[in-house]
Design an enzyme around this catalytic site. Structure first.
Site, PDB file in Angstrom:
ATOM      1  N   ASP A  55      35.463 -36.137 -37.911  1.00 47.60           N
ATOM      2  CA  ASP A  55      34.346 -36.330 -36.984  1.00 47.60           C
ATOM      3  C   ASP A  55      33.116 -35.493 -37.353  1.00 47.60           C
ATOM      4  O   ASP A  55      32.022 -35.745 -36.848  1.00 47.60           O
ATOM      5  CB  ASP A  55      34.772 -35.943 -35.563  1.00 47.60           C
ATOM      6  CG  ASP A  55      35.905 -36.801 -35.053  1.00 47.60           C
ATOM      7  OD1 ASP A  55      35.855 -38.021 -35.276  1.00 47.60           O
ATOM      8  OD2 ASP A  55      36.837 -36.252 -34.443  1.00 47.60           O
ATOM      9  N   ASP A  64      35.238 -40.078 -29.834  1.00 44.94           N
ATOM     10  CA  ASP A  64      36.519 -40.211 -30.514  1.00 44.94           C
ATOM     11  C   ASP A  64      37.599 -40.456 -29.459  1.00 44.94           C
ATOM     12  O   ASP A  64      37.498 -39.946 -28.343  1.00 44.94           O
ATOM     13  CB  ASP A  64      36.807 -38.926 -31.289  1.00 44.94           C
ATOM     14  CG  ASP A  64      38.105 -39.000 -32.062  1.00 44.94           C
ATOM     15  OD1 ASP A  64      38.321 -39.997 -32.749  1.00 44.94           O
ATOM     16  OD2 ASP A  64      38.895 -38.043 -31.973  1.00 44.94           O
ATOM     17  N   ASP A 118      36.946 -34.172 -32.479  1.00 43.17           N
ATOM     18  CA  ASP A 118      37.697 -32.925 -32.641  1.00 43.17           C
ATOM     19  C   ASP A 118      38.225 -32.704 -34.049  1.00 43.17           C
ATOM     20  O   ASP A 118      38.672 -31.623 -34.367  1.00 43.17           O
ATOM     21  CB  ASP A 118      38.868 -32.878 -31.657  1.00 43.17           C
ATOM     22  CG  ASP A 118      39.848 -34.030 -31.862  1.00 43.17           C
ATOM     23  OD1 ASP A 118      39.553 -34.926 -32.684  1.00 43.17           O
ATOM     24  OD2 ASP A 118      40.899 -34.038 -31.197  1.00 43.17           O
TER      25      ASP A 118
END
Length: 912
Positions: A633, A347, A629
């Site tokens: 996700d 990410d 985070d």
């Protein structure tokens, strides 16, 4: 209170029908159409109607998955092929009356299960974290009044009222909005707060992050206020879909898959050998009971009883080492997973970047493009721009208080930091230039302004979209300035224009809009979510280790590519795939899947598409580690081979869905995890090498004895003593071996590589055959010299213990000489060898134990003979290592310490 723009509609008790999911999405409907679909009014529900809908839809809560009880956790620990083999051996031992054998195996199972259960019991918090993310209190219209209720009581058709700082309790279609801005980073990955508009109707295929007329459960309002129609609750929200994705079985870590394959192979070998021996024995007329005893003894030789405990301890040791490098292991098998990964899908927001806006670039009328934010240019150059940025600004930032002293919109905070870097004091300036009027930001205006005292006169300060303000400025070439803004936007910057104008002392709020002409352009400011300082070096380290890094983000493609270029992840636009590309790509088209798998950046992706990305990479043969985070996700973290969550800025949902957690939210810790994971796998291989090679020696010893008509060389109890007690401490001590240099200087293991590869097959064969044949020769010689069976077994057991104590030093490296591996690298092993030998010597003197083991003390002369025989395994294995190094056929996963070891590994690494 926000007034509703809709007329009252006749109430209806009907509930939306079951085919609503096949209709256009709520973002594609206007308010009136949404109310008609939900059979409600813009004035909310009455209590009776709300109660009926709650019964139909259920409470606005995510279902809490049942926690596994202690019994289920224990059963999960023993549900593996290797444990099944041990249980089978214990059962046969009980049937044959060998309670000692069964007792030894039971001890192994109890120890292993206790350690594993303690680790697994900490991981049962997925649904609870999701429930906390949505359970809040909210203001809603009920029975014609505004009431404060638990969000669990919301139902589709309710009207809720929110303002800055509130968390969104359900999926809402906006009815009205004033200066509304929402932080959706945890759900979409979009790093910037999103301006929301009630009048926005988006096409059906619009990405989640671009649905400006919607608010989604679990996100937060950063500015403004709104009124919204509840269109989905609980599992029907976007957050609920994520919860359902988390209900899918997690992907097994690579080590578990490898150990399972190894265990199945071992089971097949065991059955084949036992079947062969039983057939030979019974065919030769041996009694059935004696044949079964031989079969049990042989099975005990083949099965590495100490492996479950040794592997568990090895992983525990590695997990402590990883914790010292800011990587917390939630599931022990995941320890070595990062070392096995071939791709890290990371990410962007909060992982590679700091998840905060910073002004890093500007265009100034007299200078053109300049770098800002890190002391360039000097404060004099930006003084005028900084002054307007402070005065047309509602944020506060006190550096002495750290994060606690920061409040306000992220863009405003970044402007304050820019002005402070130019030498300006926001508090002093705001005190001297008091605000007398303002124009708040609105999506239709695309700018905000303030009117402040400037001596005896007033001065207008404004900031906003370049397209809205630049054409109103004088003395500039508007087309050139707008082209500069487009250039900055193409490089991934969010661009704001800052303007000013001196106005008459009589100007006020009523005619402030009329002053927006003949403005003075102070400059354009480009904002970006800056990289973490260590991110670029960490990405480079991953690439050096042969691990590809792919960025996955909800940001726009231009922003994502700009960050990727700075990191060295991608350079060309063709390396970027968007969420729309993923949606259009055909799953049965090899070319399309190959393009998707080869992309370096995935931009504007939605939560479900992150799982799709992981699956595409896995289908291409990769072992995938996914970092993240946010709530968005979590499904991908669970689906990936290794999920890595951020511990500081991450959500509970992400942490609970992950296998590993970074305590410092530092992407560089991923690299540390890769290094420690490879070291952990190397140590596990050392343990397996020791156990399998000594087990092979026992099998060869048995086969030679049975084939030549000699008695069983060792009893089942002696074999268990040999495998579990005298060898048990040494295999555990191997897990403490220090990490060798160069772990990151070679490609990762092939995803399909078995544990028992070509190198281990060869080294096991050489060492096992040598020790087995030497033991058989000694046993046969002792019997021919007139020693009794019991005495010959006693001497043979002493010899095999010595062989193990010496051979363990060969196992410290599969390629490096035992004499070049310092003992100081593993003092625990020296202690374990001394303890094992002392324990075996003591067993010959301890009443009760010596009778069970059938052992007795031996003379110094025999000690010398046995010691020299055991030491002979060292030159044998040193010669084999030298041959393998010279022929260039070593494919060991352990670094040799030579400069060309990494290249040799990459060239030779293949499984058998």
């Amino acid at each position: 209170m926000i007034s509703s723009p809709l007329p009252a509609m006749p109430p209806s008790p009907s509930i939306p029908d079951a085919d609503r999911d096949r209709r256009p999405g709520w973002h594609a409907l206007g308010i009136e159409a949404a109310c008609r679909r939900l059979a409600c009014t813009a004035h909310g529900l009455d209590s009776a109607e709300a109660a009926g809908r709650l019964r139909a839809y259920g409470p606005n809560l995510l279902p809490e998955a049942p926690r596994r009880g202690l019994a289920r956790i224990v059963l999960g620990q023993v549900a593996s092929p290797l444990i099944a083999l041990l249980l089978a051996a214990a059962a046969v031992s009980v049937v044959l009356g060998d309670l000692e054998d069964a007792g030894f195996i039971a001890v192994v199972l109890v120890i292993n299960t206790a350690i594993g259960t303690a680790q697994e019991a900490r991981a049962e918090t997925h649904a609870a974290a999701l429930k906390r993310a949505i359970q809040i209190f909210v203001r809603t219209r009920r029975d014609g009044t505004v009431q404060r209720i638990d969000s669990a009581g919301l139902a589709p058709g309710d009207i809720v009222l929110l303002e800055a700082g509130d968390r969104v309790p359900a999926d809402l279609r906006l009815i009205s909005a004033a200066e509304l801005r929402a932080d959706e980073a945890s759900l979409t990955g979009e790093s910037l707060p999103i301006d929301k508009r009630a009048d926005h109707i988006a096409p059906e295929a619009t990405a989640l992050a671009d649905r400006l007329g919607m608010l989604h459960a679990g996100t937060t309002l950063r500015r403004g206020r709104c009124e919204g129609l509840v269109v989905a609750t609980g599992r029907g929200t976007e957050l609920g879909r994520i919860a359902q994705a988390l209900a899918a079985p997690a992907t097994q870590p690579p080590l578990i898959r490898r150990l399972d394959r190894f265990s199945r192979l071992l089971g097949a070998v065991t059955l084949a050998l036992v079947g062969l021996i039983v057939a030979v024995q019974l065919g030769g007329g041996a009694p059935a009971r004696e044949t079964f005893f031989v079969a049990v003894a042989l099975a005990v030789s083949v099965i590495p009883e100490g492996l479950p405990v040794a592997v568990t301890v090895a992983l525990s040791v590695a997990s402590r080492r990883m914790a010292r490098r800011n990587v917390i292991v939630r599931q022990l098998p995941a320890v070595e997973g990062l070392g096995a990964c071939t791709v890290v899908a990371t990410d962007k927001t909060g992982t590679l970047t700091l998840n905060r806006l910073s002004a890093r670039r500007a265009w100034l009328p007299e200078q053109g493009f300049v770098s800002v934010g890190e002391g360039q240019p000097d404060g004099e150059t930006l003084a005028a721009l900084g002054r307007s940025a402070i005065l047309c600004n509602d944020a506060t930032s006190d550096p002495t208080l750290g994060e606690a002293g920061v409040s306000g919109d992220s863009v405003d905070i970044a402007l304050l930091e820019l002005a402070r870097g130019a030498g300006l004091d926001p508090v002093d300036l705001r005190t001297r230039s008091r605000r007398v009027a303002e124009i708040p930001f609105a999506a239709e205006r695309r700018y905000a302004a303030s009117l402040n005292r400037d001596g005896a006169d007033l001065r207008l300060h404004a900031k906003g979209a370049a397209e809205a303000l630049v054409p109103r400025c004088r003395g500039i070439a508007a087309a050139d300035v707008l082209a500069a803004a487009e250039t900055m936007a193409a490089d991934g910057y969010k661009v704001l224009a800052v303007v000013t104008k001196r106005v008459g002392a009589s100007a006020g709020a009523t005619d402030l809009e009329a002053e927006f002409r003949d403005l003075t352009l102070l400059g354009l400011v480009g904002f970006i979510d800056p990289l973490r300082p260590e991110a670029k070096a960490a990405v480079a380290a991953c690439r050096r280790a042969g691990v590809a890094v792919k960025m996955v983000t909800g940001d726009h493609a231009a922003t994502a590519l700009a960050i990727a270029r700075e990191l060295g992840i991608a350079q060309e636009a063709g390396e970027v795939v968007t969420g729309r590309d993923l949606q259009a790509g055909r799953s049965d088209d090899p070319a399309a899947r190959a393009r998707l798998a080869g992309a370096a950046v995935f931009a504007r992706v939605e939560p479900a598409q992150k799982v799709q990305i992981v699956e595409i990479l896995q289908a291409a043969g990769h072992v995938v580690a996914m970092t993240g985070d946010g709530v968005n996700d979590a499904p991908a973290l669970r689906r990936a081979d290794l999920g890595v969550a951020m511990g500081l800025g991450g959500t509970d949902v992400a942490r609970d869905a992950a296998d590993l957690v970074l305590t410092d939210d530092n992407f560089a810790s991923v690299v540390a995890g890769i290094e420690e994971g490879r070291a952990a796998y190397a140590n596990i291989r050392k343990v397996i090498y020791l156990l399998v090679s000594t087990g092979a020696a026992e099998v060869i010893l048995f086969l030679c004895s049975v084939a030549s008509g000699l008695p069983v060389p060792l009893t089942a109890v002696q074999l268990l003593w040999l495998n579990l007690v005298t060898n048990g401490g040494q295999d555990v001590a191997l897990a403490f071996e220090r990490r060798e240099a160069g772990m990151l200087d070679r490609p990762p293991r092939r995803p399909d590589e078995p544990i028992f590869d070509r190198v281990m097959l060869r080294e096991t064969a050489v060492s096992g055959v040598y020790m087995g044949v030497a033991g058989y020769a000694f046993f046969a010689l002792a019997l021919s010299q007139g020693w009794s069976e019991g005495s010959a077994r006693n001497l043979l057991l002493f010899l095999m213990v010595l062989f193990e104590n010496v051979h363990v030093f060969n196992c410290r490296s599969e390629t490096r000489s035992a004499f070049r591996t310092p003992l100081r690298n593993n003092g625990s092993l020296v202690v374990a060898v001394a303890a094992a030998q002392t324990l075996h010597i003591a067993s010959a003197y301890i009443p009760g134990l010596r009778e069970v083991l059938q052992v007795a003390p031996i003379s110094p002369r025999l000690w010398l003979v046995l010691g020299l025989m055991a030491l002979s395994i060292l030159p044998v294995m040193e010669f084999d290592k030298a041959l393998r190094a010279r022929s260039g056929k070593s494919n060991s996963t352990i670094h040799t310490g030579s400069d060309d070891a990494g290249a040799e590994y990459g060239r030779q690494h293949s499984g058998a």
